[in-house]
Scaffold this motif. Structure first.
Motif, PDB file in Angstrom:
ATOM      1  N   GLU A 177      27.332   3.919   1.686  1.00 23.83           N
ATOM      2  CA  GLU A 177      26.393   4.486   0.706  1.00 23.83           C
ATOM      3  C   GLU A 177      25.113   3.657   0.758  1.00 23.83           C
ATOM      4  O   GLU A 177      24.796   2.879  -0.141  1.00 23.83           O
ATOM      5  CB  GLU A 177      27.029   4.515  -0.684  1.00 23.83           C
ATOM      6  CG  GLU A 177      28.259   5.435  -0.717  1.00 23.83           C
ATOM      7  CD  GLU A 177      28.849   5.601  -2.099  1.00 23.83           C
ATOM      8  OE1 GLU A 177      28.070   5.697  -3.074  1.00 23.83           O
ATOM      9  OE2 GLU A 177      30.090   5.621  -2.209  1.00 23.83           O
ATOM     10  N   ALA A 178      24.410   3.879   1.869  1.00 23.41           N
ATOM     11  CA  ALA A 178      23.315   2.994   2.263  1.00 23.41           C
ATOM     12  C   ALA A 178      22.135   3.046   1.298  1.00 23.41           C
ATOM     13  O   ALA A 178      21.364   2.106   1.182  1.00 23.41           O
ATOM     14  CB  ALA A 178      22.848   3.330   3.672  1.00 23.41           C
ATOM     15  N   GLN A 179      22.014   4.149   0.587  1.00 20.92           N
ATOM     16  CA  GLN A 179      20.883   4.298  -0.339  1.00 20.92           C
ATOM     17  C   GLN A 179      21.239   3.891  -1.778  1.00 20.92           C
ATOM     18  O   GLN A 179      20.374   3.865  -2.645  1.00 20.92           O
ATOM     19  CB  GLN A 179      20.398   5.769  -0.352  1.00 20.92           C
ATOM     20  CG  GLN A 179      19.914   6.262   1.001  1.00 20.92           C
ATOM     21  CD  GLN A 179      18.832   5.365   1.585  1.00 20.92           C
ATOM     22  OE1 GLN A 179      17.902   4.968   0.888  1.00 20.92           O
ATOM     23  NE2 GLN A 179      18.959   5.007   2.860  1.00 20.92           N
ATOM     24  N   ALA A 180      22.502   3.557  -1.992  1.00 18.92           N
ATOM     25  CA  ALA A 180      22.976   3.379  -3.369  1.00 18.92           C
ATOM     26  C   ALA A 180      22.798   1.964  -3.912  1.00 18.92           C
ATOM     27  O   ALA A 180      23.062   1.713  -5.092  1.00 18.92           O
ATOM     28  CB  ALA A 180      24.441   3.782  -3.461  1.00 18.92           C
ATOM     29  N   GLY A 181      22.360   1.047  -3.064  1.00 20.12           N
ATOM     30  CA  GLY A 181      22.133  -0.313  -3.544  1.00 20.12           C
ATOM     31  C   GLY A 181      23.334  -1.220  -3.312  1.00 20.12           C
ATOM     32  O   GLY A 181      24.453  -0.755  -3.097  1.00 20.12           O
TER      33      GLY A 181
END
Lengths: 326, 326
Positions: free
Chosen positions: B35-39
């Motif tokens: 979940e590369a964009q999730a932080g």
């Protein structure tokens, strides 16, 4: 009695010998032109005779060993020279064994770039650091690397032939036979050749206009006098070196890059350009790596080869008194 | 009870977790899309949850530690991620400390190229060797190096970013922001882009003629069917890689070069050209260095990160029983 090591820097033009103490101080030093065409027997005699003369003049020291820096690539594990381009007759020559026959002290052998890196690491610009890349920019380009507080030697001790990374596909002919190597662009030889070629018919320069051959030093002198071509040639050299050093910084992640060799005499003229290139093009995590000048000048290899002897010596190992030698 | 280590291969697209025994065998393995964009909080939860599920299914093992491979360059000494381009929010993030908070086992952190090199060295193609260069040719080009029987880490553990040596002055734009890097020419991305560009209007190929986008795999398939452009593209890729590997061989003097990454699935097609280039252009003392395929495939990094945990564990160090974790 205080301990000393013998350092030998065997080059294609000069053979240098020094007695070095454990602080890296050169106690005594001698050099003479290498009889490069005379074959190994003669060259070994030169090394032996220089050493004898140095030791004869030195009293009350304990010699811990002799370290010898040689042009590479040489297999320092087997100690056998397959072929040394700048020295005739060193073909399948058991250099380490032949040296050991002539000396009562333990002999250490190192590729010249690595020996110089060790000199700068132990006693020069890289003192106390864990990671450094040493680059000599001279007739050719060579180097040596310390990573994680240890010398990087690789298979057969032949690591750090950094002059032979490709920087231009199918580029200029390199002395190694390949095309486009870093050495073929960044070396003092390449720099001088560019100056000579570019000065022909160039209106913006006084370089070569008096009819004498241009040498690297002339370019730096002319640049200081405002010569436009000379300044451009130095900018280009800084860019070539900066690009190469940036690659080496990404490859080794050193604390510093140490620049030695003949061209480093003009380090002040080159450093701003090199550092600017690194600042511009290194990845963010590497931008702060500094390029510094070799602190030992032309003695990096001499002192480094002596340092080898100190490093090789274990506390429990025997030392060799001068008496054992004479 | 037999000992296992947890390996985590955190990538920009997948996060993989494995339980690996001291022989390098993957006892259990799980992966899911990152979940590369999730932080970072979410990504750390993914790692924790994958690990928990793996351990829940495994009985009677002693966990020696957890090794985590991350995209770099990351300072593995401080453990703080300055910026990971492929993962959002990892800016000045204390990755190691945050991982350690979540696990009762000792956490080791490694740049991904180095982790994969350790995997191949300890359990793969480089087993028993003292010197190897591992190169991953995939979306980008990365690597890791073992010299003299030790992993080369350099300052902040960021060594071996070998995709970012310059191979073409002012050349193609590289994802790192510089121009002319090895990665910008040799990566799978660059290879695919060349194929797409060159296929346009080319009469000698069927590539792209059915209207669908060309992928690297298509080029290799077409070449096996005799497609002229595809064969030329593969020859060129082999030359680019061969030239880069020759430089790395001169720089590190490895016993072997280990090639991994997505493009290594087609190793048989590339190896003859790469090896021929090395044979032609490496200096005589280096011509015999072989390029071999990564033995662990896409698991080099997973197994390598687990190997870290075994390597980090000193005989006197505590082991952590599963009980301590649950």
């Amino acid at each position: 009695m205080h301990q000393i090591a013998i350092g030998i820097d065997l080059g294609g033009t000069q053979v240098r010998a020094g007695l070095i103490d454990k602080h890296g101080t050169i106690v005594a030093r001698m050099e003479e032109p290498t009889e490069a065409q005379a074959g190994p027997e003669r060259v070994l005699s030169q090394i032996h005779s220089l050493t004898e003369r140095l030791l004869a003049a030195t009293k009350s020291s304990v010699v811990v060993g002799i370290g010898v820096s040689t042009p590479g690539p040489i297999d320092t594990v087997s100690g056998i020279a397959k072929d040394i381009p700048t020295l005739s007759g060193f073909a399948d020559f058991p250099l380490k064994a032949e040296l050991q026959k002539r000396f009562a002290f333990p002999v250490s052998l190192e590729n010249d770039g690595i020996a110089a890196a060790i000199g700068e690491w132990q006693f020069g610009a890289g003192r106390g650091l864990e990671n450094l890349v040493y680059v000599t920019v001279s007739t050719g380009i060579g180097g040596g690397v310390v990573a994680d507080g240890r010398v990087v030697r690789g298979r057969k001790g032949m690591a750090a032939h950094i002059g032979h990374m490709s920087v231009e596909p199918n580029g200029a002919l390199c002395p190694c036979g390949n095309h486009g190597c870093f050495e073929a662009y960044g070396s003092g030889t390449a720099f001088t050749l560019r100056a000579r070629t570019r000065a022909i018919g160039c209106e913006e320069t006084t370089l070569g206009k008096n009819g004498s051959e241009i040498h690297a030093r002339d370019v730096f002198v002319s640049a200081r006098n405002g010569d436009a071509l000379a300044k451009r040639l130095i900018d280009e050299e800084a860019e070539i070196l900066g690009r190469g050093f940036t690659g080496l910084i990404h490859i080794f992640s050193p604390d510093i890059v140490v620049m030695g060799g003949g061209i480093s005499h003009e380090f002040e003229s080159l450093q701003p350009g090199i550092q600017a290139y690194i600042g511009q093009w290194a990845m963010p995590a590497f931008k702060d790596v500094k390029v510094v000048r070799a602190a030992l000048g032309q003695n990096s290899g001499l002192v480094g080869s002596a340092a080898l002897a100190f490093l090789a010596k274990r506390p429990e190992a025997d030392t060799f008194a001068l008496a054992a030698y004479n």
